[in-house]
Scaffold this motif. Structure first.
Motif, mmCIF file in Angstrom:
data_model
loop_
_atom_site.group_PDB
_atom_site.id
_atom_site.type_symbol
_atom_site.label_atom_id
_atom_site.label_comp_id
_atom_site.label_asym_id
_atom_site.label_seq_id
_atom_site.Cartn_x
_atom_site.Cartn_y
_atom_site.Cartn_z
ATOM 1 N N ALA A 1 13.528 -0.659 10.785
ATOM 2 C CA ALA A 1 12.711 0.256 11.076
ATOM 3 C C ALA A 1 13.048 1.210 11.658
ATOM 4 O O ALA A 1 12.526 2.514 12.023
ATOM 5 N N ASP A 2 14.150 1.323 12.471
ATOM 6 C CA ASP A 2 14.800 2.222 13.111
ATOM 7 C C ASP A 2 15.835 3.130 12.355
ATOM 8 O O ASP A 2 16.388 3.931 13.152
ATOM 9 N N ALA A 3 15.955 3.019 11.158
ATOM 10 C CA ALA A 3 16.897 3.753 10.411
ATOM 11 C C ALA A 3 16.381 5.115 10.389
ATOM 12 O O ALA A 3 15.176 5.336 10.776
ATOM 13 N N PRO A 4 17.525 6.159 10.154
ATOM 14 C CA PRO A 4 16.789 7.666 10.116
ATOM 15 C C PRO A 4 15.683 7.686 9.143
ATOM 16 O O PRO A 4 15.903 7.407 8.084
ATOM 17 N N VAL A 5 14.846 8.678 9.725
ATOM 18 C CA VAL A 5 13.785 9.203 8.760
ATOM 19 C C VAL A 5 13.911 10.678 8.968
ATOM 20 O O VAL A 5 13.930 11.464 9.903
ATOM 21 N N LEU A 6 13.961 11.230 7.857
ATOM 22 C CA LEU A 6 13.710 12.777 7.771
ATOM 23 C C LEU A 6 12.221 13.294 7.096
ATOM 24 O O LEU A 6 11.798 12.532 6.282
ATOM 25 N N HIS B 1 0.858 -1.170 0.080
ATOM 26 C CA HIS B 1 -0.109 -0.036 -0.012
ATOM 27 C C HIS B 1 0.614 1.360 0.079
ATOM 28 O O HIS B 1 0.196 2.494 -0.058
ATOM 29 N N GLY B 2 2.129 1.050 -0.160
ATOM 30 C CA GLY B 2 3.135 2.496 0.048
ATOM 31 C C GLY B 2 3.338 2.618 1.120
ATOM 32 O O GLY B 2 4.257 3.871 1.251
ATOM 33 N N THR B 3 3.195 2.050 2.298
ATOM 34 C CA THR B 3 3.744 2.370 3.661
ATOM 35 C C THR B 3 5.112 2.401 4.060
ATOM 36 O O THR B 3 5.578 1.383 3.611
ATOM 37 N N TYR B 4 5.757 3.313 4.408
ATOM 38 C CA TYR B 4 7.181 3.129 4.561
ATOM 39 C C TYR B 4 7.504 1.979 5.687
ATOM 40 O O TYR B 4 6.698 2.134 6.880
ATOM 41 N N VAL C 1 13.080 10.131 3.210
ATOM 42 C CA VAL C 1 12.204 11.473 3.512
ATOM 43 C C VAL C 1 10.802 10.880 3.390
ATOM 44 O O VAL C 1 10.360 10.463 2.261
ATOM 45 N N VAL C 2 10.056 10.806 4.562
ATOM 46 C CA VAL C 2 8.735 10.567 4.747
ATOM 47 C C VAL C 2 7.687 11.385 5.088
ATOM 48 O O VAL C 2 8.213 12.241 6.068
ATOM 49 N N GLN C 3 6.644 11.544 4.295
ATOM 50 C CA GLN C 3 5.480 12.546 4.739
ATOM 51 C C GLN C 3 4.217 11.801 4.641
ATOM 52 O O GLN C 3 4.136 11.137 4.054
ATOM 53 N N ALA C 4 3.636 11.748 6.001
ATOM 54 C CA ALA C 4 2.369 11.178 6.018
ATOM 55 C C ALA C 4 2.314 9.575 5.741
ATOM 56 O O ALA C 4 1.644 9.069 5.042
ATOM 57 N N GLY C 5 3.492 9.031 6.340
ATOM 58 C CA GLY C 5 3.668 7.718 6.044
ATOM 59 C C GLY C 5 4.453 7.054 5.037
ATOM 60 O O GLY C 5 4.499 5.767 4.808
ATOM 61 N N ARG C 6 4.599 7.953 3.844
ATOM 62 C CA ARG C 6 4.962 7.384 2.740
ATOM 63 C C ARG C 6 6.445 8.061 2.173
ATOM 64 O O ARG C 6 6.426 9.140 2.545
#
Length: 390
Positions: free
Chosen positions: A320-325, A293-296, A346-351
């Motif tokens: 899943a603990d890798a850096p997220v910006l 569904h495209g969720t990170y 780079v994640v926005q709204a889970g995507r």
């Protein structure tokens, strides 16, 4: 203290934690950690060890073993001095990359410099305060042990007395008003009470260069270490001025400007074997992993995919603990410029909306620093938007 970039050795296996894999730290070695902060020793330390070993063979010397033990004790105190800087910085939400030990002292590498002059003053003062506390502690222990604190000695005599005096000297020397020494930072923070940061830095750098020249001249006459430290202060003051100018230009730079849009996303349900076969040899790359569904989900490296057990799915080995910006995060505080993060989703709204890499961020910053502030840096070259889904 200094703000510098760094990365582990070239032969390190890429990890989804995003630690840099370039060669910027190839001359330093990790020797441990304190309070969760990596302690690294620069390769030039071998030169100091060799000099100490040679000097300790003189007829009146205590011997190489005693000399090396004294050196370890001395730099143990230097490490605690730098640790004090780091602990205070972390209390003010400033990440610490590492502490690096050099033959002429130590450096606390911070992800960014504090904006508030009061915070900079506290961080800078923490090191000398630690050294003064250690001096008092060793002096008290020496008195209890029946040793005499006078006359001052650094090269022979009771080790407690020597440690008391060397910590006092360390505190006093670091309080000289010369960048990048602690006293220089205190001096700049005091100037910021009257002027803006740019002017305060400019004045502090000019004063620092005067002290550097005086130390270099004194080094030719008195001691070669003064010459080396003077050169370090001069070069460090130049770097401080350049860093201040760069900070003024990039302080509002956002991750969305430097990220790759629409990167290659790996499906979590695919097997690692299938993904590797389709990727081919691409080098040490890091990929975002997403659900159907495209969720990170997390990040995975090509090396991890190649080493995964037969039948393992990509989502199972993704970190899943890798850096997220976020796209609106500040680049300067993201870890991309200080060696803390090599690549981050780079994640926005889970995507996933992009991938940010240290090399691209550094390239954009170099362009921005070299161009007028009104001209935005060029975006990084686009990556092919491909998927491994059938």
């Amino acid at each position: 203290m200094a703000v510098e970039t760094g990365a582990p050795d070239d032969d390190a296996v890429p990890a989804p934690s995003g630690r840099c894999q370039g060669g910027r730290r190839r001359f330093s070695v990790r020797v441990g950690s304190l309070a969760g902060i990596d302690i690294r020793v620069h390769g030039t330390f071998l030169v100091l060890l060799a000099l100490v070993a040679v000097a300790s063979t003189a007829p009146d010397s205590p011997g190489p073993v005693s000399a090396i033990l004294w050196l370890v004790a001395l730099f143990g105190c230097v490490t605690l001095h730098e640790l004090a800087h780091s602990v205070v910085a972390r209390r003010h939400d400033i990440p610490i990359v590492e502490i690096e030990l050099l033959p002429i002292g130590g450096i606390s590498k911070m992800a960014r410099m504090p904006e508030d002059p009061a915070v900079e003053l506290r961080i800078a003062a923490a090191g000398p305060v630690m050294s003064l506390a250690l001096a008092a502690l060793f002096a008290a222990a020496a008195v209890v042990a029946g040793a005499s604190l006078w006359p001052p000695t650094l090269y022979d005599g009771d080790i407690l007395v020597r440690l008391a005096w060397v910590n006092l000297l360390l505190a006093g020397f670091n309080l000289l008003p010369a960048l990048p020494l602690d006293g220089g930072r205190v001096f700049r923070a005091a100037l910021e009470e009257r002027w803006d940061r740019d002017r305060a830095t400019h004045v502090a750098v000019r004063v620092s260069r005067v002290f550097a020249v005086l130390m270099i001249v004194a080094g030719f006459v008195l001691n070669v270490w003064l010459l080396l430290i003077g050169a370090f202060v001069y070069v460090g003051s130049v770097a401080e001025e350049a860093a201040a100018e760069a900070h003024a230009l990039i302080q509002d730079l956002r991750v969305r400007v430097v990220m790759h849009q629409d990167p290659l996303r790996l499906p979590a349900e695919a097997t690692a074997v299938d993904v590797v076969a389709k990727l081919g040899a691409r080098g040490h790359e890091v990929f975002p992993v997403v659900t159907a569904h495209g969720t990170y989900v997390g990040l995975v490296t090509e090396v991890q995919l190649a080493r995964a057990p037969t039948g393992a799915r990509v989502g199972e080995i993704a970190d899943a603990d890798a850096p997220v910006l976020g796209p609106d995060d500040l680049v300067e505080a993201s870890g991309l410029l200080d060696g803390g993060v090599d690549a981050a989703a780079v994640v926005q709204a889970g995507r996933v909306v992009g991938m940010a890499r240290a090399a691209d961020a550094e390239l954009a910053v170099r362009h921005l620093v070299r161009r007028p502030a009104s001209i935005p840096p060029p975006p990084p070259p686009p990556l092919p938007a491909r998927s491994t889904r059938r």
